[in-house]
Write a protein that holds these residues in place. Sequence first.
Motif, PDB file in Angstrom:
ATOM      1  N   ARG A  21      42.361  11.603  47.322  1.00  0.00           N
ATOM      2  CA  ARG A  21      41.193  12.440  47.580  1.00  0.00           C
ATOM      3  C   ARG A  21      41.639  13.875  47.796  1.00  0.00           C
ATOM      4  O   ARG A  21      42.553  14.144  48.579  1.00  0.00           O
ATOM      5  CB  ARG A  21      40.437  11.954  48.815  1.00  0.00           C
ATOM      6  CG  ARG A  21      39.076  12.633  48.979  1.00  0.00           C
ATOM      7  CD  ARG A  21      38.400  12.207  50.256  1.00  0.00           C
ATOM      8  NE  ARG A  21      38.977  12.903  51.418  1.00  0.00           N
ATOM      9  CZ  ARG A  21      38.537  12.754  52.659  1.00  0.00           C
ATOM     10  NH1 ARG A  21      37.547  11.910  52.904  1.00  0.00           N
ATOM     11  NH2 ARG A  21      39.103  13.412  53.650  1.00  0.00           N
ATOM     12  N   ASP A  65      40.810  17.514  49.281  1.00  0.00           N
ATOM     13  CA  ASP A  65      40.013  18.189  50.306  1.00  0.00           C
ATOM     14  C   ASP A  65      40.100  19.690  50.054  1.00  0.00           C
ATOM     15  O   ASP A  65      41.065  20.342  50.475  1.00  0.00           O
ATOM     16  CB  ASP A  65      40.520  17.834  51.704  1.00  0.00           C
ATOM     17  CG  ASP A  65      40.322  16.357  52.022  1.00  0.00           C
ATOM     18  OD1 ASP A  65      39.217  15.849  51.772  1.00  0.00           O
ATOM     19  OD2 ASP A  65      41.275  15.726  52.519  1.00  0.00           O
ATOM     20  N   PRO A  79      31.989  11.595  45.345  1.00  0.00           N
ATOM     21  CA  PRO A  79      32.407  12.860  45.970  1.00  0.00           C
ATOM     22  C   PRO A  79      31.359  13.322  46.970  1.00  0.00           C
ATOM     23  O   PRO A  79      30.185  12.929  46.904  1.00  0.00           O
ATOM     24  CB  PRO A  79      32.517  13.806  44.774  1.00  0.00           C
ATOM     25  CG  PRO A  79      31.593  13.243  43.742  1.00  0.00           C
ATOM     26  CD  PRO A  79      31.631  11.749  43.928  1.00  0.00           C
ATOM     27  N   ARG A  85      35.060  17.175  48.774  1.00  0.00           N
ATOM     28  CA  ARG A  85      35.927  15.999  48.805  1.00  0.00           C
ATOM     29  C   ARG A  85      35.692  15.171  47.558  1.00  0.00           C
ATOM     30  O   ARG A  85      34.613  14.585  47.386  1.00  0.00           O
ATOM     31  CB  ARG A  85      35.653  15.171  50.064  1.00  0.00           C
ATOM     32  CG  ARG A  85      35.955  15.952  51.351  1.00  0.00           C
ATOM     33  CD  ARG A  85      35.353  15.302  52.560  1.00  0.00           C
ATOM     34  NE  ARG A  85      35.628  16.088  53.768  1.00  0.00           N
ATOM     35  CZ  ARG A  85      34.979  15.947  54.916  1.00  0.00           C
ATOM     36  NH1 ARG A  85      34.021  15.023  55.023  1.00  0.00           N
ATOM     37  NH2 ARG A  85      35.286  16.699  55.948  1.00  0.00           N
ATOM     38  N   TRP A 140      37.503  12.366  44.602  1.00  0.00           N
ATOM     39  CA  TRP A 140      38.533  11.360  44.356  1.00  0.00           C
ATOM     40  C   TRP A 140      38.955  11.362  42.899  1.00  0.00           C
ATOM     41  O   TRP A 140      38.140  11.620  41.999  1.00  0.00           O
ATOM     42  CB  TRP A 140      38.020   9.962  44.716  1.00  0.00           C
ATOM     43  CG  TRP A 140      37.788   9.752  46.185  1.00  0.00           C
ATOM     44  CD1 TRP A 140      36.683  10.097  46.898  1.00  0.00           C
ATOM     45  CD2 TRP A 140      38.692   9.136  47.108  1.00  0.00           C
ATOM     46  NE1 TRP A 140      36.832   9.748  48.219  1.00  0.00           N
ATOM     47  CE2 TRP A 140      38.056   9.143  48.373  1.00  0.00           C
ATOM     48  CE3 TRP A 140      39.954   8.569  46.991  1.00  0.00           C
ATOM     49  CZ2 TRP A 140      38.651   8.620  49.511  1.00  0.00           C
ATOM     50  CZ3 TRP A 140      40.555   8.049  48.117  1.00  0.00           C
ATOM     51  CH2 TRP A 140      39.911   8.074  49.356  1.00  0.00           C
ATOM     52  N   TYR A 200      45.536  13.928  39.875  1.00  0.00           N
ATOM     53  CA  TYR A 200      45.188  14.690  41.085  1.00  0.00           C
ATOM     54  C   TYR A 200      45.418  16.192  40.909  1.00  0.00           C
ATOM     55  O   TYR A 200      44.524  17.006  41.176  1.00  0.00           O
ATOM     56  CB  TYR A 200      45.998  14.163  42.272  1.00  0.00           C
ATOM     57  CG  TYR A 200      45.777  14.930  43.544  1.00  0.00           C
ATOM     58  CD1 TYR A 200      44.672  14.680  44.345  1.00  0.00           C
ATOM     59  CD2 TYR A 200      46.674  15.921  43.952  1.00  0.00           C
ATOM     60  CE1 TYR A 200      44.462  15.396  45.513  1.00  0.00           C
ATOM     61  CE2 TYR A 200      46.473  16.642  45.115  1.00  0.00           C
ATOM     62  CZ  TYR A 200      45.362  16.367  45.892  1.00  0.00           C
ATOM     63  OH  TYR A 200      45.151  17.077  47.043  1.00  0.00           O
TER      64      TYR A 200
END
Length: 284
Positions: free
Chosen positions: A191, A193, A227, A244, A246, A252
């Motif tokens: 996740r 941030d 999200p 936030r 994923w 990523y």
Amino acid sequence: MENLENVEKKEITSELHSLTDYLHQLVNWIIEYTPRLISAFILLFIGLWAIRLINRLIKRLMIKRELDPTLSKFLADILLWAMRVLLFITVISRLGIETSSFVAILGAMGLAVGLSLQGSLSNFAGGMLIIMFKPFRVGDTIEAQGVTGTVSEIQIFVTKLTTGNNQTIFVPNGALSNGTITNFSMEGLRRADLTFTVSYDTNIKQVREILLEVLKKNKKVLKKPEPSIVVRDLTDHAINIAVRAWSKTPDYGDMVSEILEEGKEAFEAAGISIQPVVKERSVQ
């Protein structure tokens, strides 16, 4: 003169007899130990051949059992050296050398080496713990001991990491096994941030709609888990909006970069300015 000649002849004769005795003893020793030497060399060659054969069979068996490659190599190396030491002791005992005293000497040497290499033994034990409990595997991205990288090899004493800028870092297994390890690859999902800072004049609902649209268009953002966009902080200067989202672990880095870029472009198109982060000054 005759007495001197007789004395010299007796000395020469005595030396010849002594030399003859030495030669006889040498011949007898060769005759006695030649079978032992031949049998010891035969045992050595057969033993080395058998060790190589057994090592190959064990490696094939581990591959068929689908054991961890690092664990397979580690166990194979330990077994290989154990068999070599056993073969060495067997060969010297075949030559008639007392193995009990030799083993005692090896034990004393091992104790002395162990005391002088306590740090290396700690790394060896740490390597065994890592291989047994598997906090990470080859190919995982981890953060430990102040460094972040992808595990390229787990050796007996150190773990080899490759950083994002292609630098190689060797981390001692002792410190690695006793410290905190963050494994970014174990779960498969990560996740992000992220924070966007906007002014108090900005419509928060509009900001949320814009960011939700950015997340929906991004193919790397997963639909489940969903999200979320929330207000994280109300500072003296601006509003911090937390995003936030994923993604799969390999995606990523690209996902984070794309959300930041696309979010900025979407804000500019809507006439919303992103506020700079103001650092509070400490009171002296």
